[in-house]
Design an enzyme around this catalytic site. Sequence first.
Site, mmCIF file in Angstrom:
data_model
loop_
_atom_site.group_PDB
_atom_site.id
_atom_site.type_symbol
_atom_site.label_atom_id
_atom_site.label_comp_id
_atom_site.label_asym_id
_atom_site.label_seq_id
_atom_site.Cartn_x
_atom_site.Cartn_y
_atom_site.Cartn_z
ATOM 1 N N TYR A 232 13.553 32.423 3.649
ATOM 2 C CA TYR A 232 12.343 33.186 3.931
ATOM 3 C C TYR A 232 12.294 33.640 5.386
ATOM 4 C CZ TYR A 232 10.155 31.956 -0.536
ATOM 5 O OH TYR A 232 9.855 31.834 -1.863
ATOM 6 N N LYS B 209 0.831 -1.209 0.000
ATOM 7 C CA LYS B 209 0.000 0.000 0.000
ATOM 8 C C LYS B 209 0.865 1.259 0.000
ATOM 9 C CE LYS B 209 -0.432 -0.091 5.048
ATOM 10 N NZ LYS B 209 -1.358 -0.099 6.195
#
Length: 814
Positions: free
Chosen positions: A708, A484
């Site tokens: 930033y 999965k």
Amino acid sequence: MNYDIQEIARIVRGQLSARSSETAVEHLLTDSRNLSYARTSLFFALKTRTGDGHKYIPGLYQNGVRNFVVFEMDEAWKEYEANFVVVEDPLDALQTLTASHRRKFKAPVIGITGSNGKTIVKEWLYQLLEERFIITRSPKSYNSQIGVPLAVWQMDEKTELGLFEAGISRKGEMERLEHIIRPRIGLFTNLGTAHQEGFASLQEKLEEKALLFKGCKVVVFRRKYDLQPVMQRINPKAQLFTWELNDPQADLNITALLSENGGTRIRYRFEGKDKENWIPFQDEAAVENALHCLAVTQLLDIDEDMARLEPIAMRLEVKQGKNNCLLINDAYNSDIHSLEIALDFLNQQARNRSRSKTLILSDIAQTGMPDAQLYTHIASLIEEKKVDRLIGIGPHIRKFWTQFPFQSRFFETTESFLHSDTQFENEIILIKGARPFAFEQIVDRWELKRHRTVMEVNLTALTDNYKYLKSFLRPETKTMAMIKANAYGCGAIETAQVLAHHHCDYFGVAVADEGVELRKAGIMTPIIVMDPEPGSFALLTEYRLEPEIYSTALLEAFAVFADRQGERDFPIHIKLDTGMHRLGFDPDRMDELARMLKQLPSVKVESVFSHLATADDPSDDAYTHRQLDCFDRATRQLQEATGSSFIRHILNTAGVQRFPEYQYEMVRLGVGLYGVGLTDDSPIRPVATLKSVVLQVKHLPATETVGYNRRGVLRRDSITAAIPIGYADGLRRAFGRGNGYVLIHGRKAPFVGNICMDICMVDVTDIPDVKEGDTAVLFGSEPTIGQLAAELDTIPYEILTSVSLRVKRVYYQE
């Protein structure tokens, strides 16, 4: 099907030296690297031009193999507690054994041969017939003197139909393969110049290939290949079933081929009736292969919707190139017939594109035709296919440059071409070369390099982890691998292919779409869907995906759906809630569940299972044992109440290692497969390595900030490196501002400032000589996924599954 080594010695007329009581043989082994089931494997020590299998015997013995077929005995082996069958020729023994095995079964076999298309035709026949028959077929392209025996060995009592391909490279080979395959129906795909060097003429090759059909009841072929005279000599009693385009004399007359909706509409006449079908292909080779399959299905009186045929990944590979170019990579072999196929594919790709067509072609190999005639023919073919530009590489094609009057350039070697001033722009480039010319260098030069961040997946480590976890199990215990979430980020298809090769019994996925992806990739191992939403029921039955059933409502809903589809005994997997308290039936209500199951003939319980909540935590072992006791009690009660048996499984990766006495009939393997062990010193190997490169290096004074919001505050004059990976790639923002690091030159480089969407910055001040292009490792053997998870107070699953799909996966084997 098991054999005893004494019986095998008798069949192959060998001399047996027996010193081991482990005499059962179930698996045949010719490549030591493919060892999976040591105790039941029989190793054939083959001598080839490139190697001698005898030298691998000590290593195989050390790994548990106890049965061998050899040409000669080494003195050292006489001390082994093993069984050796000494024969004159181990390859002949392999073929003799599998021929004897084949004679045990009456199931019809379709034998396929021809110059090209064998594997595609075989796989397409499988796609068309798999729902009607239990089919045993050749794995991949197992069509050689070694591959055919290994393929036929897979037949057993359950086989209802065999599909085997046979390939040859010289006279005398096909009779040996025919003796093993013994087909009832023969299928001849085509005749071309591939592997021509072993034959004096095409006619000689045709006659050799036709020997596969000397015992056939029916032989299927296209009329233009003129097999009738040969068959009249070698098997005059065989029925000849032919097909051809617009030929009323053919048994199957193809009256029209019409381009339609990106595919081809086929109209045909058979036994006085006009019929039609549609295939999702238009290139000439694919259409011919599909028509072979249509002929077989008509012969078998089966009408199948051929729209469901799916492409088989072979050699042609399309890649984005530089300067708005498209690359078609066929750097595998170079013969006239495959060139025709590749040129058709080039033209198919060129449709509706405003790009010119270019061919890069090496010397043509594997042909008995004189060079002058050969290259004259090639020039005509290239002109016929409307190629705009030719790059010829090799001394032979260069010698006959005058045969190519259109735009062309010629080079003696690949290296001289790479050092030339040749440029490409807005072109579709077919790169077609024989292996010795190493045309992969051309592909590498002109392929557009996109994201430079990659996750390398070590398939050898994956296999080793699987074998290590299996070492805790009894030989008969089944395994279920969890695939999965794209195999925990490692690539579902690639992972499933490897584990299927090593005989994993089940795969587990989260949702139906994940299972469909595996089926479309040719994965036929049983697949359990752990979250089967009602909206996906149609996919479950169409693709034979087996649902987890965890509630009465879900059981009723799926059983009703399956009944309406005409299903009987569709396999389901019952989930019990023994203490995880997430999903599952109440273990105290097994009698009620049993009564319900008895009233639902459309479904059949294949397994019953549960999840352990804390199998990896020794401090909670008392709770784990409580769950185990509950599961044992509930499954016994359900077996008694239903009067039927089923597979039971509750152990996960941690449970396998800590509670192997509760392995029941199957276990589920998850994160341990992908490189996360219980402890730091676990033998579990890292499978995935996430790495990138240094884009730019900057020298910054202590007064500057990085990133930033100026969160990267420098405390000293620093050297920083920018790396093209960010939170959009799965790099957690929490690693920023010194909370994580990468390895460059084997040393830690901490993150500086915030992690950006596509880029991060690291401090390399203390790492000498960092430059653009240097590798930066984010996780792998160091740091491990477990170490990163611990630093962020999360779990390895989250780290691994967070790597986004835009990060290219690169697969390799050691």
